[in-house]
Motif scaffolding. Structure first.
Motif, short mmCIF file in Angstrom:
data_model
loop_
_atom_site.label_atom_id
_atom_site.label_comp_id
_atom_site.label_asym_id
_atom_site.label_seq_id
_atom_site.Cartn_x
_atom_site.Cartn_y
_atom_site.Cartn_z
N MET A 1 95.77 -22.09 7.46
CA MET A 1 94.75 -21.44 6.66
C MET A 1 93.85 -20.65 7.58
N ALA A 2 93.54 -19.44 7.20
CA ALA A 2 92.67 -18.57 7.98
C ALA A 2 91.29 -18.51 7.34
N CYS A 3 90.35 -17.95 8.06
CA CYS A 3 89.01 -17.73 7.53
C CYS A 3 88.93 -16.33 6.92
N ARG A 4 87.90 -16.11 6.13
CA ARG A 4 87.58 -14.76 5.68
C ARG A 4 86.07 -14.61 5.70
N ILE A 5 85.60 -13.41 5.78
CA ILE A 5 84.16 -13.17 5.82
C ILE A 5 83.60 -13.44 4.43
N SER A 6 82.63 -14.36 4.36
CA SER A 6 82.03 -14.72 3.08
C SER A 6 80.67 -14.07 2.88
N GLU A 7 79.94 -13.85 3.97
CA GLU A 7 78.66 -13.17 3.88
C GLU A 7 78.31 -12.52 5.21
N LEU A 8 77.54 -11.46 5.12
CA LEU A 8 77.01 -10.78 6.29
C LEU A 8 75.50 -10.95 6.25
N VAL A 9 74.89 -11.19 7.39
CA VAL A 9 73.45 -11.41 7.45
C VAL A 9 72.81 -10.30 8.28
N ASP A 45 78.69 -10.47 -11.33
CA ASP A 45 79.73 -11.32 -11.92
C ASP A 45 80.67 -11.97 -10.90
N ALA A 46 80.39 -11.87 -9.61
CA ALA A 46 81.27 -12.51 -8.63
C ALA A 46 80.49 -13.52 -7.80
N GLY A 47 79.40 -13.07 -7.17
CA GLY A 47 78.60 -13.97 -6.36
C GLY A 47 79.30 -14.43 -5.10
N PHE A 48 78.76 -15.46 -4.51
CA PHE A 48 79.29 -16.00 -3.26
C PHE A 48 80.71 -16.52 -3.49
N GLY A 49 81.59 -16.21 -2.57
CA GLY A 49 82.96 -16.69 -2.64
C GLY A 49 83.90 -15.76 -3.38
N GLY A 50 83.37 -14.64 -3.89
CA GLY A 50 84.19 -13.67 -4.59
C GLY A 50 85.03 -12.85 -3.62
N PRO A 51 85.69 -11.82 -4.11
CA PRO A 51 86.57 -11.02 -3.25
C PRO A 51 85.84 -10.19 -2.20
N GLN A 52 84.55 -9.93 -2.40
CA GLN A 52 83.76 -9.18 -1.43
C GLN A 52 82.72 -10.11 -0.82
N PRO A 53 82.36 -9.90 0.45
CA PRO A 53 81.31 -10.74 1.02
C PRO A 53 79.95 -10.44 0.42
N THR A 54 79.10 -11.44 0.37
CA THR A 54 77.72 -11.22 -0.03
C THR A 54 76.95 -10.72 1.20
N LEU A 55 75.75 -10.24 0.96
CA LEU A 55 74.89 -9.74 2.02
C LEU A 55 73.58 -10.51 1.95
N VAL A 56 73.17 -11.09 3.06
CA VAL A 56 71.92 -11.84 3.12
C VAL A 56 70.95 -11.05 3.98
N ILE A 57 69.83 -10.66 3.39
CA ILE A 57 68.78 -9.96 4.12
C ILE A 57 67.76 -11.02 4.51
N SER A 58 67.63 -11.23 5.81
CA SER A 58 66.82 -12.32 6.33
C SER A 58 65.58 -11.78 7.05
N PRO A 59 64.39 -12.19 6.63
CA PRO A 59 63.18 -11.69 7.31
C PRO A 59 63.14 -12.14 8.76
N SER A 60 62.72 -11.23 9.61
CA SER A 60 62.62 -11.54 11.03
C SER A 60 61.54 -10.66 11.66
N SER A 61 60.76 -11.27 12.52
CA SER A 61 59.75 -10.50 13.25
C SER A 61 60.23 -10.17 14.66
N ASP A 62 61.45 -10.58 14.99
CA ASP A 62 62.01 -10.27 16.31
C ASP A 62 62.24 -8.77 16.43
#
Length: 125
Positions: A1-9, A45-62
Motif C-alpha cells: 500500500m502506498a501513501c497519497r497526499i491528503s492535505e497541504l498546509v 461534497d468531498a472533504g478530507f479523504g476525497g480524490p483531491q487533497p484539502t488545503l489547511v491555512i495555518s496562522p503563523s508569525s514566523d
C-alpha cells in the motif's frame, strides 16, 4: 500500500485572507476551523479523504525567508489559460518573472507564495 497526499498546509500571516484567495482559486469551501486558527478548505461534497487533497491555512508569525522549496501548480478546468490568468490576477495573484521557459505562468498568492498556472486544461474532478 502506498501513501497519497491528503492535505497541504500553508503557513500564513493572515489566514483569513489566504483562505479566501485559495477557496476562490480552487473552488473549495471551508471544511472547518481549529482552535489555533487554522482553516481547512476542500472540494464541496468531498472533504478530507476525497480524490483531491484539502488545503489547511495555518496562522503563523514566523517570517518567511527566501523562495519556497515546494510550490503548487494549478491547471484551468473550464476555460483557457489566458482567461484563467486574468481571473487569478483579479483575485489578487501577482505575476513573477523568473525567466522560465514553457507554457506556464509563475504567480504569487497574496502572501508571496509562488504557484504556477499550467497551460493544460484538466477535467474537473
Amino acid at each position: 500500500m502506498a501513501c497519497r497526499i491528503s492535505e497541504l498546509v500553508i503557513d500564513a500571516a493572515d489566514a483569513e485572507r489566504l483562505a479566501v484567495f485559495w477557496s476562490q482559486v480552487l473552488g473549495y469551501v471551508e471544511l472547518g476551523r481549529e482552535d489555533d486558527g487554522s482553516i481547512e478548505l476542500g472540494p464541496p461534497d468531498a472533504g478530507f479523504g476525497g480524490p483531491q487533497p484539502t488545503l489547511v491555512i495555518s496562522p503563523s508569525s514566523d517570517p518567511r525567508t527566501g523562495k519556497l522549496r515546494l510550490h503548487i501548480d494549478v491547471s484551468p478546468t473550464d476555460r483557457d489559460q489566458d482567461t484563467e490568468l486574468e481571473r487569478l490576477l483579479a483575485l489578487g495573484a501577482t505575476p513573477v518573472a523568473f525567466g522560465q521557459t514553457g507554457n506556464w505562468h509563475v504567480l504569487t498568492d497574496p502572501e508571496g507564495n509562488e504557484f504556477c498556472l499550467l497551460h493544460s486544461r484538466l477535467r474537473p474532478v
